[in-house]
Each structure stands twice: as structure tokens, then as C-alpha cells.
Enzyme design. Structure first.
Site, short mmCIF file in Angstrom:
data_model
loop_
_atom_site.label_atom_id
_atom_site.label_comp_id
_atom_site.label_asym_id
_atom_site.label_seq_id
_atom_site.Cartn_x
_atom_site.Cartn_y
_atom_site.Cartn_z
N TYR A 163 -0.44 9.01 5.89
CA TYR A 163 -1.77 8.90 5.28
C TYR A 163 -2.69 10.03 5.75
CZ TYR A 163 -0.36 4.32 3.58
OH TYR A 163 0.30 3.31 2.93
N ASP A 197 -7.38 -2.55 10.07
CA ASP A 197 -6.45 -1.76 9.27
C ASP A 197 -5.79 -0.72 10.16
OD1 ASP A 197 -5.84 -1.40 6.18
OD2 ASP A 197 -5.74 0.55 7.13
N ARG A 215 -15.84 -10.29 1.77
CA ARG A 215 -15.63 -8.87 1.48
C ARG A 215 -16.82 -8.30 0.70
NH1 ARG A 215 -15.29 -4.41 0.31
NH2 ARG A 215 -13.58 -3.10 -0.38
N ARG A 238 -7.12 -10.44 -0.50
CA ARG A 238 -7.77 -10.69 -1.80
C ARG A 238 -7.24 -11.89 -2.57
NH1 ARG A 238 -6.91 -4.57 -3.14
NH2 ARG A 238 -5.19 -5.17 -1.79
N ARG A 294 -0.51 -9.48 5.89
CA ARG A 294 -1.70 -9.39 5.02
C ARG A 294 -2.21 -10.77 4.60
NH1 ARG A 294 -3.04 -4.74 2.05
NH2 ARG A 294 -2.35 -2.89 3.13
#
Ligand code: CP3
Length: 352
Positions: free
Chosen positions: A157, A81, A44, A35, A31
Site C-alpha cells: 500500500y 487499521d 462511522r 459496515r 473485520r
């Protein structure tokens, strides 16, 4: 971090995946585009939704390269992703800011029947264009990594429709309808193998298979739903790309890591931060290069705690083929100065 070898530039990360220890271990962070970087947050915002960012090659290539520019990491990991695969199989997927992913949950066999049996090229092809763009401008010595989620983790998920702590929806589904669950796994095995082969064709040099929820299953289920599906993907990918270099990351697998290495022919194994390091060195690194496993919270904490944590990772693993990384993804709260501190410690003080 590259060396010149017989007139060509070598890539330290690829060298490790070929079993060759590097005096200074190659470093990247799971990652690493995200952010904690102000330049990521700017792009973003510009992109609108998270999926739009994933599917706009110019912007996705830009954020892929940001951490490499800032930190001279040894790898760039494709910005995308793991949930673009269910999206390209026809499931509704969205990312709400601050809330994580939302999917239209699959609750029964009918939900599985509604999926496509192959990923939709029209949906996924921007990802391949991102790869081509990054590869064109990649600094010498930096390895371009592709990735996918492992079928089990992606299925958790797809079935819950969101992230959860215990993955009860997917575990219950697998107990109550093992035939239906196996069908879903088949679709994901085929889709993931195709997707990785296409990533190699577009220009990635190695891939990682993220099995974030591998650690939640009883040991028999671990073999059936984690190790076996991942090995089938590895075999399928190497049928098309015989030299394909693949890193497996079965997070939380603990003592099941031994059977993972028995059954899964990945080139390297990613270790999470909880693993006993002498066990991992003796039972896993003796057989395969390893990657990891700094606690992401040590990187948030910084200071002498970070120095000690980095030293412990290096002392355990730097004497054999090793890739320095975190034991899971970097957290948004991570100060950039701590990443610099970590890199100075890894690159300045590694055993040689
Ligand atoms: O490593 C990289 O820099 C490449 C990009 C990447 C992302 N997700 C970008 C992302 C990679 C390799 C992933 C993998 C991924 N995605 C995993 C496996 C690894 C892991 O962290 O366990 C999983 C389980 C997912 C699914 C996912 N995506 C979740 C649960 C979330 C929400 C949690 C969170 O961190 O917000 C995401 C969103 C996501 N994927 C973000 C990023 C940068 C944050 C969303 C944003 O920027 O708005």
C-alpha cells in the site's frame, strides 16, 4: 463462552493459542466490526473520517465492542487499521468512502528517506487508549486481540498508494531496488514490533499479523519478504513480552504455508478459504493450532450452502486445536441473520 477453571475464568481463545483444543471452538471474524452492522454505520457517520474513528478512543472502543455484544464472539479485535502505521511514520494516508485507502505513494529511495524511523507516539497513542478502555469493560472469557499488518502487505500500500490486485508496484520496486526495499522493510519491522509491544502493554492479550498479500510472491521472495520479516517481529515482540501469543495470517500462501510454519514461530496460523483442508490438517495443524477458514461468500449466501460450508470447516479442523473464523474479512453485504446461523451451527454442532 468461558469456563471456570481452578477458580479463575479461562478464555477459550487463549487456551487454543496455548495448544489446548476446546470442545466448542472459539469463534471470531476478521473485520467483525464493520459496515455489515447498522450500529457501526451509525458511529462511522458520527465520526466523520475513517481515520478519525480509528483515533477517537471513545468511538473506536464502542465499535470494537459492538460485534461482541451482538454475537458474543470469543474475541474483540481492536478497531483500527493496518495503515495507521505508515500514517504514524509520516506518510499521508486517507480513506475515501467507497474507494479504499489513498496514500502518497513511495516511488523511490528518497520517499523512504522521508519516513520517520520510529512511529510518532503523538499520532498513535489514541490506539493504546482505545485498548485500555476496551479491556476495562471486556466481558469475562472474551480475549482482546491487537494487530498489525505484516511489512510486505503494508509496503504494497505504501508503494502503490492504494490497493491493487497484483501488487506490481511493490514487486517491481523490490526487484529494481532491493537495497531500498530492504530499508523500507527494516523500518516496518521495527515500527510493527514496537507497536505490538505497546499494544500488549496497553492490554491486548494476543495479536494477529495480517499478511493479506503474502500469496502474490514467488517462493524465494515469500521467504525473504513475508516469512523472515514476520519472524523478526515475533522474536522482537517476545524479547519484551516473553509469553506473547501471536497469530500469523499469510493469506494465499498455499503450499508455502509449510515453510511459513518452519520459519515463523507464531502460536497459530490463519488459513484462507482456498486452502486444501486435508493438506492444512496434515501439514499445518499437526504442528500448530489453526484458525479459519469459511469462505466469506458462503456467509453472504446463507441457507443450506452456509450450513454445508460450516460443517466442512468443522469436520476438517475441530478435532485438534482450532479457532473458527472466516478465510478473510467479512463482507459488507453479509446479512446479520447469517452470522447468527453460522454461530448456532458452530456452537451447537461441534464435535466433542
Ligand atoms: O477486524 C476488525 O474488525 C478490526 C478492524 C480492521 C479494519 N481493517 C477496519 C477497516 C482490521 C483488522 C483491518 C485490517 C486491514 N486493513 C487489512 C488486513 C486484513 C484484510 O482485510 O486484508 C488491510 C489490507 C487493510 C487496509 C484497508 N483498510 C483497506 C484495503 C480498506 C478498504 C477496503 C474496505 O473494506 O473498505 C480499509 C478500510 C477499512 N478498514 C474499513 C474498516 C471497517 C472500511 C472503511 C469504512 O468503514 O469506511
Amino acid at each position: 463462552m468461558s469456563g471456570v477453571h481452578e477458580g479463575r475464568v479461562t478464555k477459550p481463545l487463549l487456551e487454543v493459542l496455548a495448544g489446548k483444543r476446546q470442545a466448542i471452538p472459539p469463534v471470531w471474524l476478521m473485520r467483525q466490526a464493520g459496515r455489515y452492522l447498522p450500529e457501526y454505520r451509525r458511529v462511522r457517520e458520527q465520526a466523520g473520517s475513517f481515520l478519525e474513528l480509528c483515533f477517537t478512543p471513545r468511538l473506536a472502543a464502542e465499535v470494537t465492542l459492538q460485534p461482541v455484544r451482538r454475537f458474543a464472539f470469543d474475541a474483540a479485535i481492536l478497531f483500527s487499521d493496518i495503515l495507521v502505521v505508515p500514517y504514524a511514520l509520516g506518510q499521508a494516508v486517507s480513506f475515501e468512502t467507497g474507494e479504499g485507502p489513498k496514500l502518497d505513494p513511495i516511488i523511490d529511495a528518497q520517499g523512504i528517506a522521508h519516513l520517520r524511523d520510529r512511529i510518532d507516539d503523538n499520532v498513535i497513542s489514541p490506539v493504546y487508549e482505545t485498548i485500555a478502555r476496551v479491556r476495562n469493560v471486556l466481558p469475562a472469557g472474551v480475549t482482546l486481540l491487537g494487530f498489525c499488518g505484516a511489512p510486505w502487505t503494508v509496503a504494497t500500500y505504501m508503494i502503490a498508494g492504494r490497493g491493487s490486485e497484483d501488487q506490481r508496484a511493490a514487486r517491481l520496486f523490490a526487484y529494481r531496488d532491493p537495497v531500498g526495499f530492504a530499508q523500507l522493510m527494516e523500518i516496518l519491522i521495527t515500527a510493527s514490533a514496537d507497536y505490538l509491544v505497546r499494544q500488549f502493554a496497553a492490554g491486548v492479550e494476543a495479536v494477529q499479523i495480517f499478511d493479506t498479500w503474502a500469496g502474490i510472491l514467488p517462493s524465494e521472495e515469500f521467504l525473504r519478504w513475508c516469512a523472515e520479516p514476520v519472524e523478526r517481529i515475533v522474536v522482537e515482540v517476545r524479547r519484551a513480552v516473553p509469553q506473547a501469543k501471536i497469530i500469523g495470517f499469510p493469506r494465499g500462501a498455499a503450499s508455502s504455508l509449510v515453510r511459513y510454519v518452519d520459519q515463523v514461530s507464531v502460536n497459530a496460523v490463519g488459513l484462507d478459504w482456498t486452502i486444501d483442508r486435508s493438506f492444512a490438517r496434515e501439514q499445518i495443524q499437526s504442528r500448530r493450532p489453526v484458525q479459519g477458514n469459511l469462505d466469506p461468500l458462503a456467509l453472504v449466501a446463507g441457507g443450506s450452502a452456509l450450513d454445508r460450508a460450516v460443517d466442512a470447516v468443522l469436520a476438517a479442523f475441530a478435532h485438534q486445536p482450532f479457532i473458527f473464523n472466516l478465510g478473510h474479512g467479512i463482507l459488507p453485504a453479509t446479512p446479520i441473520a447469517h452470522v447468527d446461523q453460522m454461530l448456532a451451527r458452530v456452537r451447537g454442532g461441534a464435535a466433542s
